[in-house]
Motif scaffolding. Structure first.
Motif, PDB file in Angstrom:
ATOM      1  N   VAL A  15       0.878  -1.171   0.000  1.00  0.00           N
ATOM      2  CA  VAL A  15       0.000   0.000   0.000  1.00  0.00           C
ATOM      3  C   VAL A  15       0.915   1.220   0.000  1.00  0.00           C
ATOM      4  N   VAL A  16       0.767   2.080  -1.005  1.00  0.00           N
ATOM      5  CA  VAL A  16       1.690   3.214  -1.108  1.00  0.00           C
ATOM      6  C   VAL A  16       0.932   4.532  -1.072  1.00  0.00           C
ATOM      7  N   ALA A  17       1.632   5.562  -0.587  1.00  0.00           N
ATOM      8  CA  ALA A  17       1.061   6.901  -0.578  1.00  0.00           C
ATOM      9  C   ALA A  17       1.295   7.517  -1.948  1.00  0.00           C
ATOM     10  N   VAL A  18       0.277   8.172  -2.496  1.00  0.00           N
ATOM     11  CA  VAL A  18       0.455   8.848  -3.785  1.00  0.00           C
ATOM     12  C   VAL A  18       1.149  10.188  -3.515  1.00  0.00           C
ATOM     13  N   PRO A  19       2.394  10.346  -3.999  1.00  0.00           N
ATOM     14  CA  PRO A  19       3.118  11.580  -3.704  1.00  0.00           C
ATOM     15  C   PRO A  19       2.393  12.771  -4.324  1.00  0.00           C
ATOM     16  N   ASP A  20       2.203  13.813  -3.547  1.00  0.00           N
ATOM     17  CA  ASP A  20       1.484  14.981  -4.062  1.00  0.00           C
ATOM     18  C   ASP A  20       2.072  16.255  -3.446  1.00  0.00           C
ATOM     19  N   PRO A  21       2.884  16.985  -4.219  1.00  0.00           N
ATOM     20  CA  PRO A  21       3.501  18.194  -3.682  1.00  0.00           C
ATOM     21  C   PRO A  21       2.469  19.214  -3.184  1.00  0.00           C
ATOM     22  N   ARG A  22       1.246  19.155  -3.706  1.00  0.00           N
ATOM     23  CA  ARG A  22       0.213  20.101  -3.264  1.00  0.00           C
ATOM     24  C   ARG A  22      -0.174  19.823  -1.813  1.00  0.00           C
ATOM     25  N   LEU A  23      -0.305  18.527  -1.477  1.00  0.00           N
ATOM     26  CA  LEU A  23      -0.638  18.182  -0.092  1.00  0.00           C
ATOM     27  C   LEU A  23       0.531  18.553   0.831  1.00  0.00           C
ATOM     28  N   ASP A  24       1.752  18.351   0.342  1.00  0.00           N
ATOM     29  CA  ASP A  24       2.926  18.735   1.142  1.00  0.00           C
ATOM     30  C   ASP A  24       2.891  20.239   1.424  1.00  0.00           C
ATOM     31  N   TRP A  25       2.509  21.013   0.419  1.00  0.00           N
ATOM     32  CA  TRP A  25       2.429  22.482   0.580  1.00  0.00           C
ATOM     33  C   TRP A  25       1.392  22.827   1.655  1.00  0.00           C
ATOM     34  N   LEU A  26       0.229  22.167   1.570  1.00  0.00           N
ATOM     35  CA  LEU A  26      -0.838  22.445   2.543  1.00  0.00           C
ATOM     36  C   LEU A  26      -0.372  22.112   3.956  1.00  0.00           C
ATOM     37  N   SER A  27       0.324  20.974   4.094  1.00  0.00           N
ATOM     38  CA  SER A  27       0.781  20.572   5.432  1.00  0.00           C
ATOM     39  C   SER A  27       1.854  21.517   5.942  1.00  0.00           C
ATOM     40  N   ALA A  28       2.708  22.006   5.035  1.00  0.00           N
ATOM     41  CA  ALA A  28       3.747  22.951   5.461  1.00  0.00           C
ATOM     42  C   ALA A  28       3.082  24.228   5.965  1.00  0.00           C
ATOM     43  N   LYS A  29       1.925  24.558   5.408  1.00  0.00           N
ATOM     44  CA  LYS A  29       1.253  25.804   5.777  1.00  0.00           C
ATOM     45  C   LYS A  29       0.456  25.651   7.082  1.00  0.00           C
ATOM     46  N   TYR A  30      -0.355  24.569   7.164  1.00  0.00           N
ATOM     47  CA  TYR A  30      -1.249  24.421   8.322  1.00  0.00           C
ATOM     48  C   TYR A  30      -0.596  23.696   9.500  1.00  0.00           C
ATOM     49  N   LYS A  31       0.558  23.052   9.247  1.00  0.00           N
ATOM     50  CA  LYS A  31       1.246  22.264  10.283  1.00  0.00           C
ATOM     51  C   LYS A  31       0.237  21.395  11.055  1.00  0.00           C
ATOM     52  N   PRO A  32      -0.479  20.530  10.357  1.00  0.00           N
ATOM     53  CA  PRO A  32      -1.552  19.756  11.003  1.00  0.00           C
ATOM     54  C   PRO A  32      -0.995  18.638  11.890  1.00  0.00           C
ATOM     55  N   LYS A  33      -1.888  18.135  12.772  1.00  0.00           N
ATOM     56  CA  LYS A  33      -1.482  16.991  13.606  1.00  0.00           C
ATOM     57  C   LYS A  33      -1.333  15.761  12.724  1.00  0.00           C
ATOM     58  N   LYS A  34      -2.123  15.728  11.636  1.00  0.00           N
ATOM     59  CA  LYS A  34      -2.128  14.530  10.797  1.00  0.00           C
ATOM     60  C   LYS A  34      -2.001  14.918   9.320  1.00  0.00           C
ATOM     61  N   HIS A  35      -1.167  14.177   8.609  1.00  0.00           N
ATOM     62  CA  HIS A  35      -0.958  14.414   7.173  1.00  0.00           C
ATOM     63  C   HIS A  35      -1.367  13.115   6.472  1.00  0.00           C
ATOM     64  N   THR A  36      -2.430  13.161   5.678  1.00  0.00           N
ATOM     65  CA  THR A  36      -2.949  11.900   5.122  1.00  0.00           C
ATOM     66  C   THR A  36      -3.023  11.934   3.598  1.00  0.00           C
ATOM     67  N   PRO A  37      -2.024  11.360   2.935  1.00  0.00           N
ATOM     68  CA  PRO A  37      -2.085  11.305   1.470  1.00  0.00           C
ATOM     69  C   PRO A  37      -3.080  10.248   1.005  1.00  0.00           C
ATOM     70  N   THR A  38      -3.425  10.312  -0.244  1.00  0.00           N
ATOM     71  CA  THR A  38      -4.299   9.267  -0.792  1.00  0.00           C
ATOM     72  C   THR A  38      -3.434   8.037  -1.107  1.00  0.00           C
ATOM     73  N   GLN A  39      -4.074   6.883  -1.206  1.00  0.00           N
ATOM     74  CA  GLN A  39      -3.286   5.646  -1.310  1.00  0.00           C
ATOM     75  C   GLN A  39      -3.664   4.800  -2.517  1.00  0.00           C
ATOM     76  N   LEU A  40      -2.707   4.017  -2.928  1.00  0.00           N
ATOM     77  CA  LEU A  40      -2.913   3.030  -4.001  1.00  0.00           C
ATOM     78  C   LEU A  40      -2.316   1.723  -3.506  1.00  0.00           C
ATOM     79  N   GLU A  41      -2.832   0.627  -3.991  1.00  0.00           N
ATOM     80  CA  GLU A  41      -2.261  -0.657  -3.588  1.00  0.00           C
ATOM     81  C   GLU A  41      -1.738  -1.385  -4.825  1.00  0.00           C
ATOM     82  N   PHE A  42      -0.613  -2.060  -4.665  1.00  0.00           N
ATOM     83  CA  PHE A  42      -0.031  -2.837  -5.771  1.00  0.00           C
ATOM     84  C   PHE A  42       0.078  -4.285  -5.339  1.00  0.00           C
ATOM     85  N   THR A  43      -0.163  -5.181  -6.284  1.00  0.00           N
ATOM     86  CA  THR A  43      -0.015  -6.607  -5.980  1.00  0.00           C
ATOM     87  C   THR A  43       0.855  -7.269  -7.040  1.00  0.00           C
ATOM     88  N   ASP A  44       1.672  -8.221  -6.611  1.00  0.00           N
ATOM     89  CA  ASP A  44       2.563  -8.940  -7.526  1.00  0.00           C
ATOM     90  C   ASP A  44       2.276 -10.440  -7.372  1.00  0.00           C
TER      91      ASP A  44
END
Ligand code: GTP
Ligand code: MG
Length: 399
Positions: free
Chosen positions: A90-119
């Motif tokens: 299960v991986v976090a989808v990297p998103d510089p926009r969410l990083d920007w928001l977290s840098a601004k609001y300094k939230p208790k929780k930072h939650t990226p959206t996720q994708l899952e891969f199977t092999d």
């Protein structure tokens, strides 16, 4: 592959709808998929994922093409964790926009959206399975998308892998349709009238596949594709081609023939070198930036891969931002504001009044909400608003 043909989508006969299987496996009703479960409340059905709370992408390829290397790489990324089984990540989808928001609001929780891969090729029972054998696995069929790994490190880049994959998926779907038609003929012989309508449609699909063309070129409407979901046709799934190249090729554009072959097939293409990406992932942030600059790359190819895998599934992100949590939410492209609200909580969808929102680009440009409001780019949107990728939203509701 010879003559990919398309033809206009004729209307489905109404009587044919009755037989259409629900999503989630051939002729079986779907297990409703749940993104968030709030205590004692009905879970929120997601955009239909068939296997888990987040969309699943199946890694496929010839033996020794680098499938496990790709999964290991995904596991090593920041915010990644093992899925239910050893060969799932299960991986976090990297998103510089969410990083920007977290840098601004300094939230208790930072939650990226996720994708899952199977092999699934990594499961001991599937050891040594070739492309055709892997494509027959229900674990792969039930994925929302496929990532085709091509060995371009041992003998250089070619386009054969893309063509072979196209043909293998067409043959697999044709086999499924033909078996279904055999059963329908038997049903009709037994006097089952409903079989007739389904036969009309399956015959159309069969004729199309017999021209060696994938079903995605048939011009099926989204609605029709939805009706066919239960069959999990491989040639209707989005495909990411992963060209696992030699390390020396990192930073240079993939060859034009490969780009053209992927474009013809309608697949996304991502070139990366698995060992090099593993090296990048293992470095500390400062060293990583320096190393990538030496290689002439701006970001790890892995990040690009995860992001395009996400968008190839027809998904977009919207954000909620505040001091408690900055979070990216997944919705299908085309979702309405109440549908998006329902991703957060069923109550928000049920009692939706309006969405107060700002496009991320506007927020970034003006620096904060106050300046954005003063500039008149903060908006109030109603029930009919179609959510756009990057909207930062607050939902007003009453229940
Ligand atoms: N030089 C080089 N070797 C690689 C690369 N990717 C994978 N390999 C090697 O190729 C071999 C196969 O890689 P795996 O990731 O195990 O391939 P796989 O597709 O999972 O193999 P199976 O599960 O056995 O089908 C391993 O020895 C890897 O180290 C690459 O980009 N460059
Ligand atoms: Mg493997």
């Amino acid at each position: 592959m010879p003559g990919i043909q398309t033809r206009p989508n004729e209307a489905w006969p109404l009587s044919a709808m009755a037989w259409m299987p629900a999503p989630g496996g051939e002729c079986k009703p779907a297990r409703p998929l749940l993104l968030c479960t709030f205590r004692g409340r009905a879970p929120v059905p997601s955009f239909p994922c068939t296997r888990g709370p987040q969309p699943m992408i199946g890694i496929i390829g010839n033996p020794q093409s680098g499938k496990s290397s790709l999964l290991n790489l995904l596991m090593a990324g920041s915010g990644a964790r093992k899925g239910k089984r050893d060969h799932e990540a299960v991986v976090a989808v990297p998103d510089p926009r969410l990083d920007w928001l977290s840098a601004k609001y300094k939230p208790k929780k930072h939650t990226p959206t996720q994708l899952e891969f199977t092999d699934p090729g990594a499961e001991p029972k599937n050891a040594g399975a070739d492309l055709t054998a892997l494509l027959a696995l229900s674990d792969l069929r039930n994925c929302e998308g496929l990532a085709l790994v091509l060995d371009h490190f041992s003998a250089g880049v070619d386009v054969e892998g893309v063509m072979d994959f196209e043909l293998a998926t067409v043959v697999a779907d044709l086999d499924l349709v033909s078996r279904r038609l055999e059963k329908l003929v038997a049903d009709r012989t037994r006097g089952l009238k409903e079989a007739e309508a389904e036969m009309v449609i399956m015959t159309r699909l069969q004729e199309h596949l017999e021209t060696e063309a994938p079903l995605r070129t048939m011009g099926l409407s989204l609605e029709d594709q939805g009706r066919l979901r239960g069959y999990q046709f491989l040639t209707l799934k989005p495909v990411m081609v992963v060209s696992n190249t030699q390390e020396e090729s990192a930073g240079s554009a993939p060859p034009a023939e490969l780009v053209a072959a992927c474009e013809r097939a309608g697949h996304e293409l991502c070139a990366l070198s698995a060992p090099l990406e593993a090296e990048i992932a293992a470095l500390e942030e400062a060293e990583r930036t320096e190393f990538m600059a030496e290689l002439g790359i701006e970001e790890p190819a892995l990040d690009r891969f995860i992001r395009s895998a996400f968008s190839s599934l027809g998904l977009i992100s919207f954000f909620t931002a505040g001091e408690d949590e900055c979070r990216a939410w997944t919705v299908r492209d085309g979702a309405s504001a109440p549908e998006a609200a329902g991703r957060i909580h069923t109550d928000l969808q049920r009692g939706f009044i309006r969405a107060e929102l700002i496009a991320f680009a506007d927020l970034e440009k003006h620096g904060d909400e106050k300046a954005a409001k003063a500039a008149g780019v903060y908006r109030l949107e109603g029930k009919d608003y179609v959510v756009r990728d990057g909207d930062v939203m607050e939902i007003r509701f009453s229940v």
